[in-house]
Design a protein around this motif. Structure first.
Motif, PDB file in Angstrom:
ATOM      1  N   HIS A   4      29.056  -2.997  32.879  1.00  0.00           N
ATOM      2  CA  HIS A   4      30.043  -4.054  32.732  1.00  0.00           C
ATOM      3  C   HIS A   4      30.236  -4.431  31.256  1.00  0.00           C
ATOM      4  O   HIS A   4      29.341  -4.262  30.419  1.00  0.00           O
ATOM      5  CB  HIS A   4      29.617  -5.299  33.506  1.00  0.00           C
ATOM      6  N   ARG A   5      31.412  -4.975  30.960  1.00  0.00           N
ATOM      7  CA  ARG A   5      31.678  -5.509  29.625  1.00  0.00           C
ATOM      8  C   ARG A   5      30.778  -6.707  29.379  1.00  0.00           C
ATOM      9  O   ARG A   5      30.641  -7.576  30.232  1.00  0.00           O
ATOM     10  CB  ARG A   5      33.146  -5.916  29.521  1.00  0.00           C
ATOM     11  N   PRO A   6      30.154  -6.793  28.177  1.00  0.00           N
ATOM     12  CA  PRO A   6      29.345  -7.976  27.859  1.00  0.00           C
ATOM     13  C   PRO A   6      30.207  -9.232  27.810  1.00  0.00           C
ATOM     14  O   PRO A   6      31.430  -9.166  27.662  1.00  0.00           O
ATOM     15  CB  PRO A   6      28.773  -7.648  26.470  1.00  0.00           C
ATOM     16  N   ALA A   7      29.540 -10.382  27.931  1.00  0.00           N
ATOM     17  CA  ALA A   7      30.256 -11.647  27.799  1.00  0.00           C
ATOM     18  C   ALA A   7      30.882 -11.746  26.418  1.00  0.00           C
ATOM     19  O   ALA A   7      30.322 -11.274  25.418  1.00  0.00           O
ATOM     20  CB  ALA A   7      29.286 -12.813  28.022  1.00  0.00           C
ATOM     21  N   SER A   8      32.046 -12.348  26.340  1.00  0.00           N
ATOM     22  CA  SER A   8      32.777 -12.457  25.076  1.00  0.00           C
ATOM     23  C   SER A   8      31.979 -13.248  24.042  1.00  0.00           C
ATOM     24  O   SER A   8      31.211 -14.159  24.394  1.00  0.00           O
ATOM     25  CB  SER A   8      34.122 -13.146  25.298  1.00  0.00           C
ATOM     26  N   LEU A   9      32.158 -12.891  22.784  1.00  0.00           N
ATOM     27  CA  LEU A   9      31.540 -13.636  21.696  1.00  0.00           C
ATOM     28  C   LEU A   9      32.275 -14.954  21.482  1.00  0.00           C
ATOM     29  O   LEU A   9      33.460 -15.080  21.794  1.00  0.00           O
ATOM     30  CB  LEU A   9      31.566 -12.814  20.404  1.00  0.00           C
ATOM     31  N   ASP A  10      31.568 -15.925  20.921  1.00  0.00           N
ATOM     32  CA  ASP A  10      32.146 -17.231  20.637  1.00  0.00           C
ATOM     33  C   ASP A  10      33.304 -17.103  19.648  1.00  0.00           C
ATOM     34  O   ASP A  10      33.181 -16.453  18.602  1.00  0.00           O
ATOM     35  CB  ASP A  10      31.067 -18.152  20.060  1.00  0.00           C
ATOM     36  N   LEU A  71      40.313   0.605  28.960  1.00  0.00           N
ATOM     37  CA  LEU A  71      40.838  -0.138  30.101  1.00  0.00           C
ATOM     38  C   LEU A  71      39.946  -1.324  30.459  1.00  0.00           C
ATOM     39  O   LEU A  71      40.414  -2.311  31.038  1.00  0.00           O
ATOM     40  CB  LEU A  71      40.989   0.792  31.306  1.00  0.00           C
ATOM     41  N   MET A  72      38.672  -1.239  30.105  1.00  0.00           N
ATOM     42  CA  MET A  72      37.731  -2.333  30.359  1.00  0.00           C
ATOM     43  C   MET A  72      37.784  -3.403  29.273  1.00  0.00           C
ATOM     44  O   MET A  72      37.399  -4.549  29.503  1.00  0.00           O
ATOM     45  CB  MET A  72      36.302  -1.787  30.445  1.00  0.00           C
ATOM     46  N   ALA A  73      38.212  -3.023  28.073  1.00  0.00           N
ATOM     47  CA  ALA A  73      38.153  -3.910  26.914  1.00  0.00           C
ATOM     48  C   ALA A  73      39.158  -5.050  27.022  1.00  0.00           C
ATOM     49  O   ALA A  73      40.210  -4.924  27.660  1.00  0.00           O
ATOM     50  CB  ALA A  73      38.404  -3.115  25.644  1.00  0.00           C
ATOM     51  N   GLN A  74      38.822  -6.149  26.357  1.00  0.00           N
ATOM     52  CA  GLN A  74      39.703  -7.306  26.256  1.00  0.00           C
ATOM     53  C   GLN A  74      40.313  -7.352  24.854  1.00  0.00           C
ATOM     54  O   GLN A  74      39.834  -6.683  23.929  1.00  0.00           O
ATOM     55  CB  GLN A  74      38.912  -8.586  26.531  1.00  0.00           C
ATOM     56  N   PRO A  75      41.395  -8.125  24.654  1.00  0.00           N
ATOM     57  CA  PRO A  75      41.991  -8.217  23.316  1.00  0.00           C
ATOM     58  C   PRO A  75      40.947  -8.565  22.253  1.00  0.00           C
ATOM     59  O   PRO A  75      40.113  -9.447  22.447  1.00  0.00           O
ATOM     60  CB  PRO A  75      43.021  -9.341  23.477  1.00  0.00           C
ATOM     61  N   ALA A 102      49.086  -2.013  22.897  1.00  0.00           N
ATOM     62  CA  ALA A 102      49.562  -2.773  24.051  1.00  0.00           C
ATOM     63  C   ALA A 102      48.476  -3.699  24.586  1.00  0.00           C
ATOM     64  O   ALA A 102      48.769  -4.804  25.060  1.00  0.00           O
ATOM     65  CB  ALA A 102      50.035  -1.825  25.142  1.00  0.00           C
ATOM     66  N   ARG A 103      47.225  -3.258  24.484  1.00  0.00           N
ATOM     67  CA  ARG A 103      46.107  -4.056  24.989  1.00  0.00           C
ATOM     68  C   ARG A 103      45.512  -4.960  23.905  1.00  0.00           C
ATOM     69  O   ARG A 103      44.534  -5.667  24.157  1.00  0.00           O
ATOM     70  CB  ARG A 103      45.022  -3.140  25.572  1.00  0.00           C
ATOM     71  N   GLN A 104      46.079  -4.905  22.693  1.00  0.00           N
ATOM     72  CA  GLN A 104      45.669  -5.753  21.577  1.00  0.00           C
ATOM     73  C   GLN A 104      44.186  -5.572  21.237  1.00  0.00           C
ATOM     74  O   GLN A 104      43.465  -6.540  20.982  1.00  0.00           O
ATOM     75  CB  GLN A 104      45.968  -7.226  21.881  1.00  0.00           C
ATOM     76  N   LEU A 105      43.746  -4.333  21.223  1.00  0.00           N
ATOM     77  CA  LEU A 105      42.358  -4.057  20.874  1.00  0.00           C
ATOM     78  C   LEU A 105      42.121  -4.277  19.387  1.00  0.00           C
ATOM     79  O   LEU A 105      43.054  -4.243  18.578  1.00  0.00           O
ATOM     80  CB  LEU A 105      41.975  -2.631  21.280  1.00  0.00           C
ATOM     81  N   VAL A 145      29.479   4.266  29.157  1.00  0.00           N
ATOM     82  CA  VAL A 145      30.162   3.108  28.579  1.00  0.00           C
ATOM     83  C   VAL A 145      29.209   1.913  28.593  1.00  0.00           C
ATOM     84  O   VAL A 145      28.538   1.650  29.596  1.00  0.00           O
ATOM     85  CB  VAL A 145      31.448   2.757  29.363  1.00  0.00           C
ATOM     86  N   ASN A 146      29.191   1.214  27.471  1.00  0.00           N
ATOM     87  CA  ASN A 146      28.353   0.034  27.285  1.00  0.00           C
ATOM     88  C   ASN A 146      26.867   0.344  27.460  1.00  0.00           C
ATOM     89  O   ASN A 146      26.165  -0.226  28.304  1.00  0.00           O
ATOM     90  CB  ASN A 146      28.805  -1.118  28.190  1.00  0.00           C
TER      91      ASN A 146
END
Length: 219
Positions: A4-10, A71-75, A102-105, A145-146
């Motif tokens: 899974h994707r780790p929790a987002s950084l602050d 595809l798993m990544a967030q902006p 498009a995904r704002q990576l 992945v991850n």
């Protein structure tokens, strides 16, 4: 293996680190952490990278798991790839750049090769790689992945912070982001004081002589 994707950084930490030069971060980590051999392919020396690492390990010349990671990544996330340093086949190219935009990576760090250089050179999204070739990849796997990886001389854990600028890329461990930030700010102040003395005096003889004496060299 796909984790899974780790929790987002602050977000406040990300904003603060976005102002930090990679060289300062490297200095404050014992000058032992920082990319070796990477080249910036995004055509804009002023473009900086600062985002959370989504790590990928691939078989040399294969990019199936890189597509999955995107595809798993967030902006804002940065795709960090251990491609074993292979330069015989590119693992990312212009079509993947279109997806990333498009995904704002937040960027790519590739321990391997890229292609479609004219498209990457348009800027907007940072990309660092060991080299380039027109030879394209396969999509048959295997990969992960991850997971913890090694990328261009850096140990990178999923969820670490990746910062990049004209000097290169540094991976900052997630659990050191807050404490190291204060050190980096203090380091920046020290360097600014040295810079001002160098500009005013043409160098700092007292500082250099003190360093020489501490090493047992009479001056």
């Amino acid at each position: 293996m796909i984790n899974h994707r780790p929790a987002s950084l602050d977000e406040h930490l990300l904003a603060a680190w976005n102002q930090i030069p990679s060289a300062h971060a490297c200095d404050c980590m014992g000058r032992l952490s920082g990319s070796i051999g990477l080249r910036a392919y995004h055509g804009d020396a002023n473009l900086v990278m600062c985002g959370m690492a989504i790590t990928v390990r691939v078989r040399p010349g294969d990019n199936l798991m890189i597509h999955k990671a995107m595809l798993m990544a967030q902006p804002g996330d940065v795709i960090v790839v251990d491609g074993a340093g292979d330069l015989s086949q590119a693992v990312i190219g212009g079509l993947m750049r279109t997806t990333a935009l498009a995904r704002q990576l937040g960027g790519f760090v590739i321990n391997g090769a890229v292609r479609d250089l004219n498209e990457w050179a348009e800027g907007t999204i940072p990309v660092y790689a060991l080299g380039h070739t027109p030879r394209g990849p396969s999509k048959t796997g295997p990969g992960e992945v991850n997971v913890p990886i090694n990328c261009a001389g850096m140990a990178v854990q999923p969820g670490d912070l990746m910062i990049g600028d004209a000097d290169g890329v540094v991976s900052v461990p997630r659990d050191r982001l807050e404490s190291l930030l204060d050190e980096v700010k203090e380091h920046a102040l020290r360097e600014e004081n040295i810079r001002q003395r160098n500009a005013a005096q043409g160098g700092d003889e007292d500082r250099i002589n003190e360093l020489l004496r501490s090493l047992g060299c009479p001056v």
